[in-house]
Design a protein around this motif. Structure first.
Motif, short mmCIF file in Angstrom:
data_model
loop_
_atom_site.label_atom_id
_atom_site.label_comp_id
_atom_site.label_asym_id
_atom_site.label_seq_id
_atom_site.Cartn_x
_atom_site.Cartn_y
_atom_site.Cartn_z
N UNK A 1 2.53 1.50 -6.97
CA UNK A 1 3.38 2.24 -6.03
C UNK A 1 4.65 2.73 -6.72
N UNK A 2 5.30 1.86 -7.49
CA UNK A 2 6.52 2.24 -8.21
C UNK A 2 6.26 3.40 -9.17
N UNK A 3 5.11 3.38 -9.83
CA UNK A 3 4.79 4.44 -10.76
C UNK A 3 4.68 5.79 -10.04
N UNK B 1 12.05 4.01 -0.41
CA UNK B 1 12.07 2.55 -0.37
C UNK B 1 10.67 2.05 -0.04
N UNK B 2 10.37 0.87 -0.52
CA UNK B 2 9.06 0.28 -0.26
C UNK B 2 9.22 -1.19 0.10
N UNK B 3 8.35 -1.64 0.99
CA UNK B 3 8.44 -3.01 1.50
C UNK B 3 7.07 -3.49 1.94
N UNK B 4 6.73 -4.72 1.56
CA UNK B 4 5.50 -5.33 2.07
C UNK B 4 5.75 -5.77 3.50
N UNK C 1 2.47 8.60 -0.45
CA UNK C 1 3.82 8.90 -0.91
C UNK C 1 4.11 10.39 -0.74
N UNK C 2 3.13 11.23 -1.06
CA UNK C 2 3.29 12.67 -0.83
C UNK C 2 3.52 12.96 0.65
N UNK C 3 2.75 12.29 1.49
CA UNK C 3 2.89 12.47 2.94
C UNK C 3 4.28 12.02 3.41
N UNK D 1 4.97 -0.43 3.33
CA UNK D 1 5.68 0.59 4.09
C UNK D 1 6.53 1.39 3.11
N UNK D 2 6.43 2.71 3.20
CA UNK D 2 7.23 3.61 2.37
C UNK D 2 8.11 4.45 3.29
N UNK D 3 9.36 4.59 2.91
CA UNK D 3 10.29 5.38 3.72
C UNK D 3 11.17 6.23 2.81
N UNK D 4 11.23 7.50 3.13
CA UNK D 4 12.07 8.44 2.37
C UNK D 4 13.52 8.14 2.69
#
Length: 166
Positions: free
Chosen positions: A80-82, A92-95, A124-126, A158-161
């Motif tokens: 995910x970081x890559x 930001x990312x969170x389990x 991530x694109x979305x 969870x990914x958040x812009x």
């Protein structure tokens, strides 16, 4: 070679070199103590190993479940970081959830493989396009030195812009 590919190659070189030890020391010291190593990282797959050693053992002479969980999470998180780094955006990312199954005692080095790179890249694109939070469930399987699956983890990320503050 496009800019995203250059950023990805640079990221892969960083996390697979000896310099990654400093990252672990600063951000994930328990992973450093446990001996986690990123063995393979590509657009699709991440492979993380965890050794069977004194610090990782439980009283039943197998690898402690928390150490296995840490290695499995790193295999999904580094992928995910890559992809986030490749996009050069603040995300930001969170389990938010973990499901796991243990099939056999882990009594040797364990190799965790996550092969959800394409799905992670798409989510991530979305996230970038919609500016909303997105979630994805990714899988990591752990194999012992004989190639037998000892554990399987499903992490919901969870990914958040992030909004830029002015």
């Amino acid at each position: 070679m496009d800019i995203e590919s250059k950023r990805q190659n640079k990221f892969i070189k960083k996390v697979t070199s000896w310099k990654f030890l400093f990252f672990l020391l600063y951000y994930l010291p328990m992973a450093l103590l446990a001996g986690l190593k990123i063995k393979k990282l590509s657009n699709d797959i991440a492979e993380v190993t965890v050794p069977f050693k004194f610090l990782n053992k439980n009283p039943f002479n197998s690898i402690y479940f928390a150490v296995l969980t840490m290695a499995a999470e790193l295999s999904t998180g580094i992928l995910s970081l890559m992809h986030i780094n490749k996009k050069n955006k603040k995300i930001s990312m969170l389990v938010v959830k973990i499901d796991c199954n243990f099939y056999k005692k882990a009594t040797s080095k364990v190799r965790f493989v996550c092969s959800n790179g394409d799905e992670i890249s798409q989510i991530i694109d979305k996230c970038i396009k919609s500016k909303n939070g997105e979630i994805i469930k990714v899988n990591s399987k752990g194999f012992d030195s004989n190639g037998i699956c000892v554990a399987e983890f499903n992490f919901t990320w969870s990914f958040k812009h992030k909004k830029i503050k002015i």
